[in-house]
Scaffold this active site. Structure first.
Site, PDB file in Angstrom:
ATOM      1  N   ARG A  23      -5.325   5.608  -0.825  1.00  0.00           N
ATOM      2  CA  ARG A  23      -4.131   6.421  -0.581  1.00  0.00           C
ATOM      3  C   ARG A  23      -3.105   6.320  -1.712  1.00  0.00           C
ATOM      4  O   ARG A  23      -1.904   6.332  -1.466  1.00  0.00           O
ATOM      5  CB  ARG A  23      -3.466   6.036   0.753  1.00  0.00           C
ATOM      6  N   ARG A  27       2.278  10.323   0.587  1.00  0.00           N
ATOM      7  CA  ARG A  27       3.677  10.539   0.956  1.00  0.00           C
ATOM      8  C   ARG A  27       4.684   9.557   0.365  1.00  0.00           C
ATOM      9  O   ARG A  27       5.871   9.831   0.353  1.00  0.00           O
ATOM     10  CB  ARG A  27       3.807  10.560   2.475  1.00  0.00           C
ATOM     11  N   ARG A  36       4.014  18.960  -1.256  1.00  0.00           N
ATOM     12  CA  ARG A  36       3.716  19.117   0.179  1.00  0.00           C
ATOM     13  C   ARG A  36       4.789  19.895   0.920  1.00  0.00           C
ATOM     14  O   ARG A  36       4.523  20.473   1.990  1.00  0.00           O
ATOM     15  CB  ARG A  36       3.587  17.727   0.819  1.00  0.00           C
ATOM     16  N   ASP A  72      -9.628  14.778   2.270  1.00  0.00           N
ATOM     17  CA  ASP A  72      -9.588  13.967   3.482  1.00  0.00           C
ATOM     18  C   ASP A  72     -11.004  13.731   3.978  1.00  0.00           C
ATOM     19  O   ASP A  72     -11.887  14.571   3.751  1.00  0.00           O
ATOM     20  CB  ASP A  72      -8.766  14.648   4.580  1.00  0.00           C
ATOM     21  N   TYR A 149     -14.110  10.483  15.238  1.00  0.00           N
ATOM     22  CA  TYR A 149     -13.152  11.595  15.283  1.00  0.00           C
ATOM     23  C   TYR A 149     -13.722  12.777  16.070  1.00  0.00           C
ATOM     24  O   TYR A 149     -13.013  13.448  16.821  1.00  0.00           O
ATOM     25  CB  TYR A 149     -12.755  12.027  13.866  1.00  0.00           C
TER      26      TYR A 149
HETATM   27  O1  CP3 Z   1      -6.809   7.762  -1.220  1.00  0.00           O
HETATM   28  C1  CP3 Z   1      -6.341   8.817  -1.681  1.00  0.00           C
HETATM   29  O2  CP3 Z   1      -5.283   8.850  -2.354  1.00  0.00           O
HETATM   30  C2  CP3 Z   1      -7.133  10.102  -1.540  1.00  0.00           C
HETATM   31  C3  CP3 Z   1      -6.774  10.911  -0.428  1.00  0.00           C
HETATM   32  C4  CP3 Z   1      -7.148  10.517   0.996  1.00  0.00           C
HETATM   33  C5  CP3 Z   1      -6.434  11.002   2.124  1.00  0.00           C
HETATM   34  N1  CP3 Z   1      -7.090  10.612   3.264  1.00  0.00           N
HETATM   35  C6  CP3 Z   1      -5.232  11.817   2.075  1.00  0.00           C
HETATM   36  C7  CP3 Z   1      -4.404  11.988   3.279  1.00  0.00           C
HETATM   37  C8  CP3 Z   1      -8.205   9.747   1.482  1.00  0.00           C
HETATM   38  C9  CP3 Z   1      -9.249   8.948   0.720  1.00  0.00           C
HETATM   39  C10 CP3 Z   1      -8.170   9.828   2.905  1.00  0.00           C
HETATM   40  C11 CP3 Z   1      -9.170   9.199   3.782  1.00  0.00           C
HETATM   41  C12 CP3 Z   1      -8.943   9.208   5.228  1.00  0.00           C
HETATM   42  N2  CP3 Z   1      -8.435  10.201   6.015  1.00  0.00           N
HETATM   43  C13 CP3 Z   1      -9.342   8.168   6.086  1.00  0.00           C
HETATM   44  C14 CP3 Z   1     -10.061   6.930   5.641  1.00  0.00           C
HETATM   45  C15 CP3 Z   1      -9.149   5.975   4.983  1.00  0.00           C
HETATM   46  C16 CP3 Z   1      -8.292   5.263   5.933  1.00  0.00           C
HETATM   47  O3  CP3 Z   1      -7.057   5.469   5.869  1.00  0.00           O
HETATM   48  O4  CP3 Z   1      -8.821   4.482   6.688  1.00  0.00           O
HETATM   49  C17 CP3 Z   1      -9.008   8.530   7.398  1.00  0.00           C
HETATM   50  C18 CP3 Z   1      -9.220   7.710   8.648  1.00  0.00           C
HETATM   51  C19 CP3 Z   1      -8.445   9.831   7.336  1.00  0.00           C
HETATM   52  C20 CP3 Z   1      -8.013  10.658   8.487  1.00  0.00           C
HETATM   53  C21 CP3 Z   1      -6.593  10.993   8.407  1.00  0.00           C
HETATM   54  N3  CP3 Z   1      -6.012  11.810   7.462  1.00  0.00           N
HETATM   55  C22 CP3 Z   1      -5.571  10.576   9.295  1.00  0.00           C
HETATM   56  C23 CP3 Z   1      -5.776   9.648  10.476  1.00  0.00           C
HETATM   57  C24 CP3 Z   1      -4.390  11.158   8.867  1.00  0.00           C
HETATM   58  C25 CP3 Z   1      -3.056  11.114   9.545  1.00  0.00           C
HETATM   59  C26 CP3 Z   1      -2.371   9.833   9.328  1.00  0.00           C
HETATM   60  C27 CP3 Z   1      -1.642   9.850   8.026  1.00  0.00           C
HETATM   61  O5  CP3 Z   1      -1.769   8.884   7.273  1.00  0.00           O
HETATM   62  O6  CP3 Z   1      -0.933  10.837   7.787  1.00  0.00           O
HETATM   63  C28 CP3 Z   1      -4.678  11.893   7.683  1.00  0.00           C
HETATM   64  C29 CP3 Z   1      -3.733  12.666   6.846  1.00  0.00           C
HETATM   65  C30 CP3 Z   1      -3.713  12.379   5.380  1.00  0.00           C
HETATM   66  N4  CP3 Z   1      -4.805  12.148   4.595  1.00  0.00           N
HETATM   67  C31 CP3 Z   1      -2.565  12.373   4.554  1.00  0.00           C
HETATM   68  C32 CP3 Z   1      -2.988  12.134   3.246  1.00  0.00           C
HETATM   69  C33 CP3 Z   1      -2.154  12.088   1.987  1.00  0.00           C
HETATM   70  C34 CP3 Z   1      -1.147  12.638   5.009  1.00  0.00           C
HETATM   71  C35 CP3 Z   1      -0.995  14.110   5.085  1.00  0.00           C
HETATM   72  C36 CP3 Z   1       0.420  14.544   4.818  1.00  0.00           C
HETATM   73  O7  CP3 Z   1       0.741  14.816   3.653  1.00  0.00           O
HETATM   74  O8  CP3 Z   1       1.160  14.680   5.789  1.00  0.00           O
END
Ligand code: CP3
Length: 345
Positions: A23, A27, A36, A72, A149
């Site tokens: 990540r 944000r 965003r 994602d 999921y």
């Molecule tokens: O790592 C990186 O910088 C690359 C981008 C990336 C995102 N999600 C961007 C994202 C990666 C590798 C992921 C993987 C991901 N997504 C996982 C596995 C990693 C982990 O955290 O365990 C999972 C479980 C998800 C599913 C997911 N996506 C959830 C549960 C959520 C909501 C919670 C949250 O953190 O907002 C997301 C949204 C998400 N994925 C955001 C980002 C930058 C936030 C979206 C926003 O801008 O509002």
């Protein structure tokens, strides 16, 4: 090219311990928030120019040793026929959860090259824009984490629906896992063909299982994904969040690198995995809220412990939290680059 990260993945000698962060785009960066503000999250993932732009932000701002594709893990679920939304409050929502044989039967094994073309376009664009500055990591959710999921319809507290299907209808669960395994293999192969120089499989939720259930219901599919992808010739990283109780099994994944979360001491993880394994991790993301000197002590401790593995890539034990001060993330990268030098006396 700065190939320190790729060398470390292969267990080769490096001048310093490389670092990237799960990540690292997101944000906590004002530059990400600015992009965003004008576009919702899924649309951003599907827009190659903007997805490439936010992928590059942490490379420039932090000076990390690898870029990770902005996307994602849930992206392949839409091409499989599911309806996916990201709500600001709840995170991902899949409105028609998969809990029956007929629901699994309806799932499509997609032609990813066509149905997720924006992902591969983003990768191709990024390889041009990166000009080999640092390597590009592609990724996917691992089959089990994607299954949770699909079955729960989103995030979950106790994963009751997943475990019900797994325990009571193991054939249906197995059928779902097979479909996901085939999808993940073609999805990651296509990412590698488009230019991803390493791939990470995120098994965020596998840590909710007992070792015997992990071994029965998860590991065989991970091993299949890894063995098929090995043919593509790029390093494969396997990350299980909450891995401590499962490491003896996780060790058998076949991956080149094992990602470690922070709940286990790095020395103990290496003892269980053996000195022939390359490890990645494992700073608590909340350590990024500590004063610099205290953070540095923690960094030194993990670097020192990482020395006993075949290779070590520094990372957090899970993703950067949205509230994290950017200057602390920059300080972390600097600390790893300073204290992780191998030529120090
Ligand atoms: O790592 C990186 O910088 C690359 C981008 C990336 C995102 N999600 C961007 C994202 C990666 C590798 C992921 C993987 C991901 N997504 C996982 C596995 C990693 C982990 O955290 O365990 C999972 C479980 C998800 C599913 C997911 N996506 C959830 C549960 C959520 C909501 C919670 C949250 O953190 O907002 C997301 C949204 C998400 N994925 C955001 C980002 C930058 C936030 C979206 C926003 O801008 O509002």
């Amino acid at each position: 090219m700065n190939d320190t990260f790729l060398k470390a993945c292969r267990g080769e000698e490096v001048e310093y311990t490389p670092i990237w962060l799960m990540r690292q785009a997101g944000r906590y960066l004002p530059e990400y928030q600015a992009v965003r503000a004008n576009i919702d999250f899924l649309a951003l993932c599907k827009n190659p120019e903007l997805a490439a732009q936010v992928t590059l932000q942490p490379v420039d701002i932090l000076g990390v040793d690898a870029a990770i594709l902005f996307s994602d893990i849930l992206i392949p679920l839409e091409p499989m026929g599911m309806r996916l939304e990201f709500s600001e409050k709840e995170g991902p929502v899949l409105s028609e959860p998969v809990r029956s044989k007929s629901a699994v039967e309806r799932l499509i094994i997609p032609d990813v090259e066509e149905d997720a073309v924006f992902v591969f376009d983003t990768i191709r664009l990024l390889r041009r824009e990166l000009e080999n500055k640092v390597p590009l990591i592609g990724f996917s959710g691992a089959p089990f984490t994607l299954a949770t999921y699909m079955i729960e319809g989103g995030s979950s507290k106790n994963f009751l629906h997943t475990k019900k299907l797994m325990f009571q209808y193991d054939t249906i669960f197995g059928y779902l896992m097979e479909k996901l395994t085939d999808t993940v293999i073609s999805y990651l192969s296509a990412q590698i063909k488009a230019g991803a120089q390493a791939v990470q499989l995120f098994d965020t939720w596998a840590g909710i299982l007992s070792p015997v259930d992990y071994k029965t219901f998860v590991l065989p599919y991970v091993r299949k994904v890894v063995s098929e992808l090995k043919k593509e010739g790029v390093p494969i990283i396997y990350f299980v969040n909450n891995c401590a109780g499962l490491l003896k099994e996780v060790k058998k994944s076949g991956a080149d690198v094992t990602g470690i979360d922070w709940r286990i001491d790095m020395s103990e993880a290496i003892r269980t995995l053996g000195k022939k394994m390359v490890v990645q991790g494992n700073l608590d993301p909340c350590a990024l809220f500590l004063p610099k000197e205290v953070l540095e002590q923690r960094v030194k401790d993990i670097l020192w412990k990482g020395e006993s593995a075949k290779g070590h890539i520094f990372n957090l034990g899970h993703g950067v939290l949205p509230q994290t001060p950017v200057e602390n993330v920059i300080a972390l990268v600097e600390a790893v680059h300073t204290f992780g030098r191998k030529d120090k006396s």
